[in-house]
Structure formats: structure tokens, C-alpha cells
Design an enzyme around this catalytic site. Structure first.
Site, mmCIF file in Angstrom:
data_model
loop_
_atom_site.group_PDB
_atom_site.id
_atom_site.type_symbol
_atom_site.label_atom_id
_atom_site.label_comp_id
_atom_site.label_asym_id
_atom_site.label_seq_id
_atom_site.Cartn_x
_atom_site.Cartn_y
_atom_site.Cartn_z
ATOM 1 N N VAL A 1 -4.677 -8.863 20.379
ATOM 2 C CA VAL A 1 -6.029 -9.111 19.871
ATOM 3 C C VAL A 1 -7.051 -9.033 21.011
ATOM 4 O O VAL A 1 -6.704 -9.179 22.185
ATOM 5 C CB VAL A 1 -6.147 -10.486 19.177
ATOM 6 C CG1 VAL A 1 -5.241 -10.549 17.958
ATOM 7 C CG2 VAL A 1 -5.838 -11.620 20.140
ATOM 8 N N GLU A 2 -8.299 -8.810 20.633
ATOM 9 C CA GLU A 2 -9.358 -8.769 21.654
ATOM 10 C C GLU A 2 -10.261 -9.991 21.587
ATOM 11 O O GLU A 2 -10.988 -10.276 22.542
ATOM 12 C CB GLU A 2 -10.204 -7.509 21.498
ATOM 13 C CG GLU A 2 -11.025 -7.437 20.220
ATOM 14 C CD GLU A 2 -11.930 -6.202 20.157
ATOM 15 O OE1 GLU A 2 -13.155 -6.374 20.201
ATOM 16 O OE2 GLU A 2 -11.382 -5.086 20.080
#
Length: 362
Positions: A79-80
Site C-alpha cells: 500500500v502507499e
């Protein structure tokens, strides 16, 4: 938010007035007439403030218990953006939870975007910024989203008329966000000491220009506020009833749980026989707002929270990965109970588990 998004979610009617959202009945998971209308949710996911987790989730009764997070490095890599609830995740009352600063620092060093979302409406974003600073955390205002802000953002998104007012049953956080948004308001803390003289023939007047009542957590709720909000909703044509959240409990101190904003919203729901539009979690209104603001794909977000029926459902409704931490409301016993049908992707003991488990690869 774009009106087309609201219309897609069934919250906007092009045939209605310019600012009035569509009103419609909601059916619960078993066909019963259901209560709260959550912004950004379809009719099948509408929920009542007091609905148990099993009714809220609309999931199979025998859901498999979520696994413990044993590969934090993989989750972080996938995920970012991390969205964190605050109460029970970052702090309890005014006490920082152990290991939180180091974990947040690690995630920032790894280039992750951090966003903090809270259902607590007692403070504005600016006030929450000061709380983070007091606790020694470096968080800027643009990374903070409270339900007080969500209420103001929603009213802006529907072009709430400038000649209308908002009556606030809540605290200063809602006032400050309305002020920042340029929305006229009355009520709030100024009504904390108001009393009603209940003599024979007593008639309570109210402002006919109130076009929305926003109900949030209020430590100073009284009968005057209840009656005023009730009159506005029942007697002012088209008056909106907006709830910041329906949380059953909150963490005012680290010693015990305290009655939450759902107690105030439920009070007005009972007196008006109207269902509120809820802008806080698990409504996807804030998730949509964040996704649009930062240009984030929801599949690249991990929602971290301590409540199943708000935080985890918020992430699931938004199509995000979810991580439950056991440092707040939810216990392992509750998570693994056969009666619980809301299961996160993973669970951890606390936020610092991310630090401990990812340390070898940092």
C-alpha cells in the site's frame, strides 16, 4: 464532492431543490426498515445507530476469524497510504499509546502517506493538530480529517444555501469547521447553560431559518439543546438532520469507556422520529473525499482502527485493506466470537506491531 458522485450514491436528487439530498427509506440486512443513512453507502449497507455488529456487517454468520499480522513488511509494501483512527490507535484520552511515534516515523521514512481520521467532532482539524503536537507527533493539518470537518464538507458539497443556518448540538470543533467553511450557524457551546422554564402554556421559539441540524458528541448536552434541535428538524421544511457519527462509546480517559456520539444522535432520532445522514465512519463520504483530494487508489490504502463496526467497516466499504489493532475497543475475544461477522484482513496487538515485525527489512 461532485454532485454526480452524490447522485451515484443515492444522496442527491436532480429533481429536488439545489441543496436537498434525496430522502428515501432504507431496508436493513433482513428486510426490516433500517435507521441511519450513511453517506456514500447503498441501501443494502444502511445501518441503525444501535444495530449490533452482526446486523451491520451483512456478512455470512460463520465468518472465518482474521489472521494475526505476521508479515508486516509485505502489508507495508502493498500500500502507499495508511489511514489511522486516533482514539484507541494513536492515543487513549490524552495518553499516547506506546510505540506509536517510532512506528509513524518508520512509515514516513519508507515513503508512505499517513492520514488520520477520527469520528470525534469535539475538535477542528487545527485543534487536533495542536493535540498531535502536544503529544510529540509531527502531523500537519492537511493530514487530519475529523467528523466535524466532514459535516462542513458535506454541506459545502450540496451547496447549502447562504441564507440558511446550521443549528449545532455539539462542541466547538463543529463551530470552527463551519466558520472555516463560511457556513452560518447558531447553537453549540453557547447553549450549554440554557434552561427552559416549563410553566403552563410555555412555548419555545426557534429560528425558522435553520436548514440543517448537526449533532455531534456533546459533553454539555441539555434539555434546551434537545428541544431546539427537535423543533428545527420537525417544524422547518426541508431541515436536514446530520450526525457526525453513531459511536456507542469513546475514550475520554484511558481508565474506561464513556458514552459516545451515538447517544446524542440517538436522542434526536428518538424525539424527531427521523433518521440522520451520518458523515463519519463507516460512511464512505470521508474515504471518497480523501481519495479525490490526494488522488489515491483505494486499493492502495490500508485502514487501521480499533473498532469493527466503524473503522474496519469504513475500510471495507471503501475497498481498502484493513488492519484491526487490539489497543482500543475491540478485544481478541470479540474478534474471534462466532457472533462477530466483521472481519479485517489482519489484526495486531497495537500499531507498534508494524514496527516490530517490519524491523528486519527496514
Amino acid at each position: 464532492m461532485d454532485k454526480r458522485v452524490l447522485e451515484l450514491h443515492g444522496l442527491w436528487s436532480s429533481r429536488a431543490t439545489r441543496w436537498a439530498p434525496r430522502r428515501r427509506g432504507m431496508l436493513g440486512t433482513k428486510g426490516q426498515q433500517c435507521g441511519v443513512r450513511w453517506l456514500g453507502s447503498s441501501s443494502s449497507s444502511a445501518m441503525n445507530c444501535t444495530a449490533p455488529a452482526a446486523a451491520v456487517a451483512a456478512a455470512p454468520a460463520a465468518a472465518k476469524a482474521a489472521p494475526y499480522l505476521d508479515d508486516a513488511a509485505q502489508l507495508i509494501k502493498s500500500v502507499e497510504t495508511f489511514i489511522f483512527d486516533c482514539d484507541g490507535v494513536i492515543w487513549k484520552g490524552d495518553k499516547l499509546i506506546e510505540g506509536v511515534p517510532e512506528t509513524l516515523d518508520m512509515l514516513r521514512r519508507m515513503g508512505k502517506r499517513l492520514v488520520f481520521v477520527t469520528n470525534n467532532s469535539t475538535k477542528s482539524r487545527k485543534q487536533y493538530g495542536k493535540k498531535f503536537e502536544t503529544l510529540g507527533l509531527n502531523v500537519n493539518e492537511e493530514e487530519i480529517f475529523a467528523s466535524s470537518f466532514a459535516a462542513a464538507a458535506y454541506l459545502q458539497s450540496i451547496n447549502f444555501p447562504s441564507n440558511k443556518k446550521v443549528y449545532i448540538l455539539g462542541e466547538v470543533g463543529i463551530q470552527k469547521e463551519m466558520e472555516q467553511a463560511g457556513i452560518n450557524f447558531i447553537g453549540g457551546p453557547e447553549d450549554a447553560d440554557r434552561k427552559i422554564n416549563l410553566e403552563p402554556g410555555q412555548l419555545m421559539e426557534h429560528d425558522k431559518d435553520v436548514g440543517a441540524v448537526v449533532v455531534g458528541f456533546d459533553r454539555y448536552i441539555n434539555y434546551y439543546k434537545i428541544q431546539y434541535a427537535t423543533l428545527c428538524i420537525r417544524e422547518n421544511p426541508g431541515c436536514l438532520f446530520i450526525g457526525t457519527n453513531c459511536d456507542a462509546v469513546t475514550h475520554l480517559t484511558d481508565a474506561q469507556e464513556w458514552a459516545g456520539g451515538g447517544a446524542m444522535v440517538g436522542c434526536i432520532k428518538a424525539s424527531t422520529k427521523r433518521e440522520p445522514l451520518v458523515v463519519g465512519k463507516p460512511s464512505t463520504f470521508m474515504m471518497d473525499y480523501l481519495s479525490n483530494k490526494f488522488g489515491i487508489s483505494k486499493t492502495q490504502i490500508c485502514m487501521v482502527g480499533d473498532r469493527l463496526d466503524t473503522d474496519i467497516l469504513f475500510g471495507q466499504n471503501g475497498g481498502c485493506k484493513t488492519l484491526l489493532v487490539l489497543s482500543g475497543v475491540t478485544t481478541l475475544k470479540t474478534l474471534e466470537s462466532p457472533d462477530n461477522t466483521i472481519q479485517p484482513d489482519y489484526y495486531a496487538n497495537g500499531l507498534s506491531d508494524l514496527l516490530k515485525l517490519a524491523k528486519p527489512v527496514v
